[in-house]
Motif scaffolding. Sequence first.
Motif, PDB file in Angstrom:
ATOM      1  N   LEU A 192      -8.461  -7.082   1.223  1.00  0.00           N
ATOM      2  CA  LEU A 192      -7.290  -6.892   2.335  1.00  0.00           C
ATOM      3  C   LEU A 192      -8.022  -7.617   3.522  1.00  0.00           C
ATOM      4  O   LEU A 192      -7.514  -7.499   4.615  1.00  0.00           O
ATOM      5  CB  LEU A 192      -7.266  -5.558   2.366  1.00  0.00           C
ATOM      6  CG  LEU A 192      -6.307  -4.694   1.499  1.00  0.00           C
ATOM      7  CD1 LEU A 192      -6.591  -3.276   1.746  1.00  0.00           C
ATOM      8  CD2 LEU A 192      -5.096  -5.073   1.139  1.00  0.00           C
ATOM      9  N   ASN A 193      -8.787  -8.540   3.352  1.00  0.00           N
ATOM     10  CA  ASN A 193      -9.499  -9.243   4.827  1.00  0.00           C
ATOM     11  C   ASN A 193      -8.534  -9.798   5.611  1.00  0.00           C
ATOM     12  O   ASN A 193      -8.522  -9.583   6.743  1.00  0.00           O
ATOM     13  CB  ASN A 193     -10.723  -9.932   4.307  1.00  0.00           C
ATOM     14  CG  ASN A 193     -11.727  -9.305   3.702  1.00  0.00           C
ATOM     15  OD1 ASN A 193     -12.023  -8.019   3.776  1.00  0.00           O
ATOM     16  ND2 ASN A 193     -12.625  -9.832   2.879  1.00  0.00           N
ATOM     17  N   GLU A 194      -7.756 -10.575   4.930  1.00  0.00           N
ATOM     18  CA  GLU A 194      -6.611 -11.476   6.013  1.00  0.00           C
ATOM     19  C   GLU A 194      -5.266 -10.712   5.752  1.00  0.00           C
ATOM     20  O   GLU A 194      -4.411 -11.530   6.170  1.00  0.00           O
ATOM     21  CB  GLU A 194      -6.889 -12.637   5.385  1.00  0.00           C
ATOM     22  CG  GLU A 194      -8.276 -13.564   5.614  1.00  0.00           C
ATOM     23  CD  GLU A 194      -8.273 -14.850   4.917  1.00  0.00           C
ATOM     24  OE1 GLU A 194      -7.295 -15.319   4.499  1.00  0.00           O
ATOM     25  OE2 GLU A 194      -9.455 -15.299   5.162  1.00  0.00           O
ATOM     26  N   ALA A 195      -4.982  -9.489   5.222  1.00  0.00           N
ATOM     27  CA  ALA A 195      -3.790  -9.224   4.951  1.00  0.00           C
ATOM     28  C   ALA A 195      -3.172  -8.440   6.204  1.00  0.00           C
ATOM     29  O   ALA A 195      -3.916  -7.857   7.140  1.00  0.00           O
ATOM     30  CB  ALA A 195      -3.836  -8.369   3.859  1.00  0.00           C
ATOM     31  N   PRO A 254      -2.982  -3.175   7.026  1.00  0.00           N
ATOM     32  CA  PRO A 254      -3.375  -2.304   5.830  1.00  0.00           C
ATOM     33  C   PRO A 254      -4.717  -2.094   6.055  1.00  0.00           C
ATOM     34  O   PRO A 254      -5.565  -2.903   6.257  1.00  0.00           O
ATOM     35  CB  PRO A 254      -2.988  -3.481   4.549  1.00  0.00           C
ATOM     36  CG  PRO A 254      -3.069  -4.740   5.133  1.00  0.00           C
ATOM     37  CD  PRO A 254      -2.721  -4.736   6.615  1.00  0.00           C
ATOM     38  N   LEU A 255      -4.921  -0.616   6.125  1.00  0.00           N
ATOM     39  CA  LEU A 255      -6.255  -0.132   6.169  1.00  0.00           C
ATOM     40  C   LEU A 255      -6.963   0.166   4.733  1.00  0.00           C
ATOM     41  O   LEU A 255      -8.105  -0.081   4.406  1.00  0.00           O
ATOM     42  CB  LEU A 255      -6.331   0.944   6.737  1.00  0.00           C
ATOM     43  CG  LEU A 255      -5.516   1.166   8.206  1.00  0.00           C
ATOM     44  CD1 LEU A 255      -5.567   2.501   8.849  1.00  0.00           C
ATOM     45  CD2 LEU A 255      -6.455   0.156   9.133  1.00  0.00           C
ATOM     46  N   SER A 287      -2.466   2.445   2.806  1.00  0.00           N
ATOM     47  CA  SER A 287      -2.447   3.093   4.096  1.00  0.00           C
ATOM     48  C   SER A 287      -2.262   1.833   5.187  1.00  0.00           C
ATOM     49  O   SER A 287      -3.029   1.034   5.186  1.00  0.00           O
ATOM     50  CB  SER A 287      -3.711   3.558   4.227  1.00  0.00           C
ATOM     51  OG  SER A 287      -3.982   4.257   5.582  1.00  0.00           O
ATOM     52  N   LEU A 288      -0.990   2.045   6.188  1.00  0.00           N
ATOM     53  CA  LEU A 288      -0.965   1.096   7.156  1.00  0.00           C
ATOM     54  C   LEU A 288      -1.361   1.659   8.655  1.00  0.00           C
ATOM     55  O   LEU A 288      -1.169   2.900   8.793  1.00  0.00           O
ATOM     56  CB  LEU A 288       0.433   0.953   7.108  1.00  0.00           C
ATOM     57  CG  LEU A 288       1.100   0.136   5.942  1.00  0.00           C
ATOM     58  CD1 LEU A 288       2.558   0.120   5.859  1.00  0.00           C
ATOM     59  CD2 LEU A 288       0.438  -1.325   5.802  1.00  0.00           C
ATOM     60  N   GLY A 289      -1.871   0.888   9.229  1.00  0.00           N
ATOM     61  CA  GLY A 289      -2.119   1.162  10.604  1.00  0.00           C
ATOM     62  C   GLY A 289      -1.262   0.461  11.720  1.00  0.00           C
ATOM     63  O   GLY A 289      -1.286  -0.843  11.644  1.00  0.00           O
TER      64      GLY A 289
END
Length: 164
Positions: free
Chosen positions: A52-55, A113-114, A127-129
């Motif tokens: 998820l690094n660049e998501a 995205p967390l 889980s979205l922030g």
Amino acid sequence: MASRDDERAKAQRTVAQNRRARHDYFIEETLEAGIVLQGSEVKSLRRGHVSLNEAYAGEKGGELFLFNAHIAPYAAAMTFGHEAKRPRKLLLHTRQINKLTGAIQRAGMTLVPLAIYFNDRGIAKVSLGLARGKRKVDVREAVKAREWQRQKSRLLHSRRGSDD
């Protein structure tokens, strides 16, 4: 034979986390969203082959999508495989989508995205922030505060050790 509780505990696990998100952004609100996946993507998620690094999440055609999340292709699904970085639809209520797109457009916030995890029923969730970007000064202050807390705990720990 494993008990049902063991299976649920195993199923409810975090697959991937975006550790840079809390470093680069002020997370103001978090929420849980479902995600539309293909079968081979679920297999890769269960193996933990995701990044998820660049998501980021964004609006496209009135719906929210997860962009740039890398889910590695599943080797056993050669003919029915998937693209590694394809946009994936997020499942939210219309009211939530309207609120988030409004915050993104008006307030200049970002939807990050967390984590991706499987809930107790074995369904993949994201889980979205709702986040506001940190400036360089903010990042430096956060690092300074963290270092001070670390140093303070070391001092307290060393004093307790000498008192005993």
